[in-house]
Each structure stands twice: as C-alpha cells, then as structure tokens.
Scaffold this motif. Structure first.
Motif, PDB file in Angstrom:
ATOM      1  N   ARG A  94       0.838  -1.126  -0.072  1.00  0.00           N
ATOM      2  CA  ARG A  94       0.119   0.029   0.112  1.00  0.00           C
ATOM      3  C   ARG A  94       1.055   1.395  -0.027  1.00  0.00           C
ATOM      4  O   ARG A  94       1.967   1.249   0.321  1.00  0.00           O
ATOM      5  CB  ARG A  94      -0.893   0.104   1.458  1.00  0.00           C
ATOM      6  CG  ARG A  94      -2.103  -1.101   1.216  1.00  0.00           C
ATOM      7  CD  ARG A  94      -2.710  -0.718   2.573  1.00  0.00           C
ATOM      8  NE  ARG A  94      -2.218  -1.443   3.593  1.00  0.00           N
ATOM      9  CZ  ARG A  94      -2.281  -1.157   4.746  1.00  0.00           C
ATOM     10  NH1 ARG A  94      -2.928   0.012   5.241  1.00  0.00           N
ATOM     11  NH2 ARG A  94      -1.880  -1.777   5.823  1.00  0.00           N
ATOM     12  N   ALA A  95       0.319   2.465  -0.355  1.00  0.00           N
ATOM     13  CA  ALA A  95       0.780   3.735  -0.232  1.00  0.00           C
ATOM     14  C   ALA A  95       1.067   4.180   1.245  1.00  0.00           C
ATOM     15  O   ALA A  95       0.419   3.220   2.017  1.00  0.00           O
ATOM     16  CB  ALA A  95       0.282   4.880  -1.044  1.00  0.00           C
TER      17      ALA A  95
ATOM     18  N   ASP B 144       0.162   6.444   3.031  1.00  0.00           N
ATOM     19  CA  ASP B 144      -1.057   6.959   3.800  1.00  0.00           C
ATOM     20  C   ASP B 144      -2.331   6.281   3.307  1.00  0.00           C
ATOM     21  O   ASP B 144      -3.371   7.089   3.418  1.00  0.00           O
ATOM     22  CB  ASP B 144      -1.115   8.395   3.343  1.00  0.00           C
ATOM     23  CG  ASP B 144      -1.287   8.906   1.901  1.00  0.00           C
ATOM     24  OD1 ASP B 144      -1.178   7.851   1.079  1.00  0.00           O
ATOM     25  OD2 ASP B 144      -1.292  10.082   1.593  1.00  0.00           O
ATOM     26  N   GLU B 145      -2.159   5.151   2.913  1.00  0.00           N
ATOM     27  CA  GLU B 145      -3.410   4.177   2.317  1.00  0.00           C
ATOM     28  C   GLU B 145      -3.842   3.409   3.268  1.00  0.00           C
ATOM     29  O   GLU B 145      -3.036   2.741   3.608  1.00  0.00           O
ATOM     30  CB  GLU B 145      -2.925   3.883   0.926  1.00  0.00           C
ATOM     31  CG  GLU B 145      -4.194   2.989   0.345  1.00  0.00           C
ATOM     32  CD  GLU B 145      -3.667   2.184  -0.777  1.00  0.00           C
ATOM     33  OE1 GLU B 145      -2.602   2.125  -1.164  1.00  0.00           O
ATOM     34  OE2 GLU B 145      -4.389   1.414  -1.381  1.00  0.00           O
ATOM     35  N   PRO B 146      -5.198   3.578   3.510  1.00  0.00           N
ATOM     36  CA  PRO B 146      -5.732   2.584   4.645  1.00  0.00           C
ATOM     37  C   PRO B 146      -6.056   1.376   3.722  1.00  0.00           C
ATOM     38  O   PRO B 146      -6.152   1.228   2.600  1.00  0.00           O
ATOM     39  CB  PRO B 146      -6.773   3.184   5.326  1.00  0.00           C
ATOM     40  CG  PRO B 146      -7.301   4.331   4.431  1.00  0.00           C
ATOM     41  CD  PRO B 146      -6.060   4.644   3.555  1.00  0.00           C
ATOM     42  N   ARG B 147      -6.155   0.112   4.567  1.00  0.00           N
ATOM     43  CA  ARG B 147      -6.543  -1.036   3.986  1.00  0.00           C
ATOM     44  C   ARG B 147      -8.004  -0.847   3.218  1.00  0.00           C
ATOM     45  O   ARG B 147      -8.798   0.194   3.391  1.00  0.00           O
ATOM     46  CB  ARG B 147      -6.699  -2.181   4.958  1.00  0.00           C
ATOM     47  CG  ARG B 147      -5.280  -2.742   5.319  1.00  0.00           C
ATOM     48  CD  ARG B 147      -5.132  -3.167   6.682  1.00  0.00           C
ATOM     49  NE  ARG B 147      -5.707  -2.876   7.818  1.00  0.00           N
ATOM     50  CZ  ARG B 147      -5.631  -3.396   9.011  1.00  0.00           C
ATOM     51  NH1 ARG B 147      -5.674  -4.873   9.377  1.00  0.00           N
ATOM     52  NH2 ARG B 147      -6.093  -2.811  10.121  1.00  0.00           N
ATOM     53  N   LYS B 148      -8.311  -1.841   2.476  1.00  0.00           N
ATOM     54  CA  LYS B 148      -9.746  -2.005   1.801  1.00  0.00           C
ATOM     55  C   LYS B 148     -11.105  -1.797   2.866  1.00  0.00           C
ATOM     56  O   LYS B 148     -10.758  -2.760   3.721  1.00  0.00           O
ATOM     57  CB  LYS B 148      -9.804  -3.178   0.974  1.00  0.00           C
ATOM     58  CG  LYS B 148     -11.095  -2.924  -0.060  1.00  0.00           C
ATOM     59  CD  LYS B 148     -10.843  -4.396  -0.832  1.00  0.00           C
ATOM     60  CE  LYS B 148     -12.345  -4.455  -1.735  1.00  0.00           C
ATOM     61  NZ  LYS B 148     -13.249  -4.989  -1.065  1.00  0.00           N
TER      62      LYS B 148
ATOM     63  N   ASP C  78      -2.834   3.076   9.340  1.00  0.00           N
ATOM     64  CA  ASP C  78      -3.405   1.745   9.340  1.00  0.00           C
ATOM     65  C   ASP C  78      -2.516   0.765   9.242  1.00  0.00           C
ATOM     66  O   ASP C  78      -2.462   0.175   8.225  1.00  0.00           O
ATOM     67  CB  ASP C  78      -4.366   1.769   8.103  1.00  0.00           C
ATOM     68  CG  ASP C  78      -5.489   0.519   8.448  1.00  0.00           C
ATOM     69  OD1 ASP C  78      -5.656   0.123   9.613  1.00  0.00           O
ATOM     70  OD2 ASP C  78      -5.928   0.099   7.431  1.00  0.00           O
TER      71      ASP C  78
ATOM     72  N   ALA D 163      -7.464  10.048   5.596  1.00  0.00           N
ATOM     73  CA  ALA D 163      -8.081   8.711   5.785  1.00  0.00           C
ATOM     74  C   ALA D 163      -9.365   8.739   6.657  1.00  0.00           C
ATOM     75  O   ALA D 163     -10.248   7.894   6.455  1.00  0.00           O
ATOM     76  CB  ALA D 163      -6.976   7.778   6.339  1.00  0.00           C
TER      77      ALA D 163
ATOM     78  N   ASN E  76     -12.180   9.748   4.867  1.00  0.00           N
ATOM     79  CA  ASN E  76     -12.765   9.053   3.967  1.00  0.00           C
ATOM     80  C   ASN E  76     -13.657   8.069   4.568  1.00  0.00           C
ATOM     81  O   ASN E  76     -14.640   7.455   4.071  1.00  0.00           O
ATOM     82  CB  ASN E  76     -11.520   8.284   3.257  1.00  0.00           C
ATOM     83  CG  ASN E  76     -11.135   9.314   2.147  1.00  0.00           C
ATOM     84  OD1 ASN E  76     -11.635  10.159   1.553  1.00  0.00           O
ATOM     85  ND2 ASN E  76      -9.765   8.864   1.704  1.00  0.00           N
TER      86      ASN E  76
END
Lengths: 240, 277
Positions: free
Chosen positions: A10-11, A13-17, A164, A215, A218
C-alpha cells in the motif's frame, strides 16, 4: 534502513480496503458491520432502554454502555478466551469515551444504550474497527448524534509514518513499530481517542496526526454511505 | 449559500444539509459555523427557511395525548404498570382505569390482569418521563382477542395516513378491526385469512414508509390480495372519521350502570335522591 515499501504494497497514507454496512442484525435497534483489511467488526445497538442495574442510572441523561469482545477464533490461531478480560474492558471503556462526545442522550434520562461489538476476525486495528462499526450502528438506531466517528491507526515503522498498520507491520520488529489508534469527529476534527503503543518523537506525533486526517474523512464518508444505502436498498430504488 | 440536499432525502448524522446563513436548523439538524448538518438519521423536510429531519428509526418517547397500546406488566398498590413499548413504563391509576367503582382493597386483576393489552391515553409526562395514562374516554378499553403487531414507532404516522386514510383503506379491504397505538403497537382482529392480508399490508407500509407513492402501491397490493377493485378501495372523504373538536374529546361519563361493591350495594353519589314511587 528506512521503511519505504510497505509489506502489503500500500501507499504510506493508504488504509486497507474498507467494507461498511448497516442494518446487518435485524433484531437489534441498530447495527453495523465494518471491515478494514482482515479486521472485521459487528456492532449491535439496543436501546435507549430501561437501565439495569438501577444504580448505574443517570437521572440527567441516558448512559452509553459499550462491550468489546473478540471471538475465540478471531486471532492468529491462538484461542482467544471469551468473556471480559483486562484488555477487553479497557477497550470497551475507550470505545465508550470515543463515542460519547457525539451522542446526545439528554432526552432519555435513566436509560441505557447498549453497544455490543464482536470481532470475527482481527489483524491489528480492532478497536478502531469496533468504533467504526459502533458509530454506524448508533446512527442506524436513530440515536441523536452530531456526527459519525471514524477511527483508524497511524504509526511509525522504522522511522516512517504509515497509516493503518496491519498485523505484519505491527509485529515487524518489537522496537521499530509504534502504533497510535485514533478516532476523530470529522466535522470539528476533535480527537476522541488517542492511544499509543511504542515510542514516537513529539513532532513525529503531530505530523502523524496530520497525515491520517484524509483517511479518517474517507472512513466517515464510508460510514455515512453505509447507513444511507441501507434505506435506498429497502426502497428498491424508489426512494428519492 | 445553498441547499445540499433535496426535500425528502435520507440524511445521516454529520451530513451537511445546507451552507450559508439563509436557512434555520430545527429538530434533527444543527448549525456548525456556516453549515447546517443533520444530527440523526431521517428524512429531510424543508419548510420555507426551516430545515428539519423526520426520524426514520428510534424508540418511542411518550407524549401527552397519545393513544397507546400497553401491556400490563405489574399490579401496584393503586393501579397498574403498563409496558408501552418505550424505555419508560406507564402507570394506570385506579381512578383513571374505569368508570366502575372499585372498592378499597379489591382484587385489581379482575379489571386488568397481567399480560392484558389495554388501549390507553397518555395524560401526563414529567421531565423524567414518568407517564400517567387513562382508560376513561372514547375508544379506550381492554383488548380481547385479536393479535398484536409491532412496528417502528416513527412509521405510525405513515400507517395511519393523512386523516387516517391509509388505515381506513386497510380496514375497508380486510374488514378487520384495527387499533394503531402511537407507540408502534397495533391490535387487529378479523377473519383469519383477512387478518393475514392486513398484517402483510401493514408490514409493507412499514418497510416502504420513507418512499413516495405508497398509497397507490398498498392499494394495488390490497386489490390483488382481496380481489376487490381498486375503486372499491379508494378512501373517500366521508369514510374518514372526522376529528372531533377538542372539547368534545374530553371524558364523558357513560350512563350509570348499577355497579356493586365488595361490601354491598352501590352507594348513591352525593346529592342523588332515591326516587319516590
């Protein structure tokens, strides 16, 4: 050696799905399901209803009672003993404290709103998933609340701020990872949960709090969408 | 400076409903700086400059003058405790229970027993939500037979319809006697198969309460189930029970019956003379 490429790909600052649903438990007054990566939480809300035991009643406003519980098979293979434990009691309390600033139970003196959170599978960030599911369930139950409460963790792995953390990152190295579960009221950006496991410099903490905000917003949108979709589905596309 | 939603849209807590200072928040909405946000799950209603949201779910909060269907859960020293499908229970005092004279120390279960269902009207609610109800008045009585349905209390207005149009249609189609309590309990009694149709119709109204064009949908459902024509089901103005003026709604004593007491014959009320023959 800095941690630049995450184990999950993941990036930073990207949370999981994320999967979020409302109205998943028909008999409850409100219910929510929130899954983030491999961590899933169900929450059921009952009430406001008559408060027992009576000594817990508050004649000025209704009380919120949260119960966090991991299912026996939810961990990494080690059976989780069901029932209250030191850890689950603490998490139940911080969950209550995270949700209390948004709910308004002044119209329901002497009552209780019960929130039951169950986790069928966990892979780090379970208290955050629990709070997210509980906020969906409370909204679905029609409780007056000024906003939903999204929660996610942010942390530092080998000196890099990541959003995350999953189980693999949390256990990467005992000393290298710091994990900060966080809950926020999106409209005012008030923080209602802030815990920390590990060691972080002060300025890193402030940077981490800024990194995680998008995040959280979102997740809040996902929660609101979940509650809304529950009604649009029922209407069979007939609702305006 | 404008609305972010349409009238009758479903809104969720924290959702921005309008921006700017042109609109005013009412029930179910609040102002945060220059935004108006919803603070509960509901249907948005815009009335001029006022924005409010009508709840879709939630528990029943007792309100004065509501007619509710209660269940006797306890017998007290001087009355009955009723469960009114709410976080708060109601008390039915002896003096408001019946027009009959109830002697001191009489067995209260002879009037209302445990688990009996009662149609009652709320006469008082305190700030702590202590509730007093009465059974004196038109249409307030103990329920015999029939069945009890539970629906969301916030869907009751839709089930009743404007001036009772929706429920009148169900009654017309199924020939059932129906009593809808504001607390989301519905009593209905009729022929078994008709009762079944009425239950299905009420469930349908409950599930689709937040949609538009519901009357037509329910009408076609009832027509299909009962074999009646849609015209026969159309509720006309004269079918609706006209709302009585406020002062007429007050309790009126029914003609006296000779009510005996435990300790002997009925005492004549003060001032009443024995008739000379």
């Amino acid at each position: 050696m800095a941690y630049e490429k995450r184990i999950s790909g993941r990036a930073l600052d990207e949370p999981r799905k994320i999967t979020a649903n409302a109205g998943v438990i028909k008999k409850a007054d409100g219910s929510g399901y929130f899954k983030i990566g491999e961590t899933a939480a169900y929450a059921a809300v009952y009430g406001p209803r008559e408060c027992h035991p009576a000594f817990m009643r508050n004649p000025k406003m209704g009380i919120l009672r949260c119960n966090y519980s991991m299912m026996p098979f939810s961990g990494d293979g080690e059976r989780v003993r069901p029932g209250p434990s030191r850890r689950s009691k603490e998490i139940s309390m911080v969950t209550k404290n995270a949700l209390l600033p948004v709910v308004d139970l002044k119209e329901y003196p002497n009552t209780v709103v019960d929130v039951f959170i169950e986790l069928p599978e966990t892979d780090a960030g379970s208290r955050c998933a629990g709070i997210c599911a509980a906020a969906i369930a409370l909204a679905d139950a029609g409780i007056t609340m000024r906003d939903v409460v999204p929660a996610v963790s942010v942390g530092q792995v080998d000196g890099t701020i990541v959003v995350d953390l999953d189980g693999a990152e949390e256990h990467l190295d005992e000393n290298a990872a710091a994990d900060i579960p966080l809950a926020m009221v999106p409209s005012t950006e008030e923080i209602t949960l802030l815990q920390m496991d590990g060691i972080v410099e002060q300025d890193t903490l402030f940077r981490a709090l800024e990194t995680v905000k998008p995040a959280l917003h979102n997740i809040a949108e996902a929660q609101r969408r979940a509650v809304k979709e529950c009604y649009q589905q029922q209407a069979g596309g007939d609702a305006q | 400076m404008d609305l972010r939603v349409q009238d009758k849209e479903v809104v969720v807590p924290g959702q921005v409903v309008a921006t700017g200072m042109e609109y005013l928040p009412a029930d179910g909405a609040y102002r945060l700086d220059d935004e108006i946000r919803a603070n509960r799950l509901g249907l948005i209603k815009i009335e001029g400059k006022v924005i409010k949201s009508i709840p879709l779910t939630g528990v029943y909060l007792p309100q004065k003058n509501d007619v509710v269907v209660g269940r006797v859960i306890d017998i007290l020293m001087s009355g009955w405790r009723l469960d009114i499908n709410s976080p708060y229970s109601a008390v039915l005092p002896i003096k408001d229970a019946t027009f009959d004279f109830i002697a001191k120390g009489a067995d209260l279960t002879k009037y209302f027993d445990l688990d009996d269902y009662v149609v009652a009207k709320i006469i008082q609610v305190t700030s702590q939500n202590l509730v007093d109800v009465t059974c004196k008045g038109q249409g307030l009585h103990k329920l015999d037979g029939g069945r009890i349905l539970k629906v969301g209390p916030h869907k009751v207005p839709r089930i009743i319809g404007t001036k009772g149009s929706m429920i009148t249609m169900v009654k017309k189609a199924t020939n059932c006697r129906v009593i809808v309590g504001q607390n989301g309990r519905i009593w209905l009694s009729g022929e078994p198969d008709k009762e079944h149709v009425a239950v299905k119709a009420i469930k349908m109204i409950e599930d689709l309460a937040h949609t538009v064009g519901l009357t037509e949908q329910v009408k076609s459902f009832l027509a299909e189930q009962t074999g009646l024509s849609a015209d026969a089901l159309t509720v006309k103005e004269e079918d609706l029970v006209a709302e009585r003026p406020k002062d007429e709604q007050r309790h009126r004593r029914p003609p006296r019956r000779s009510g005996g007491t435990r300790d002997g014959p009925r005492r004549r009320p003060y001032g009443e003379r024995r008739q000379r023959r």
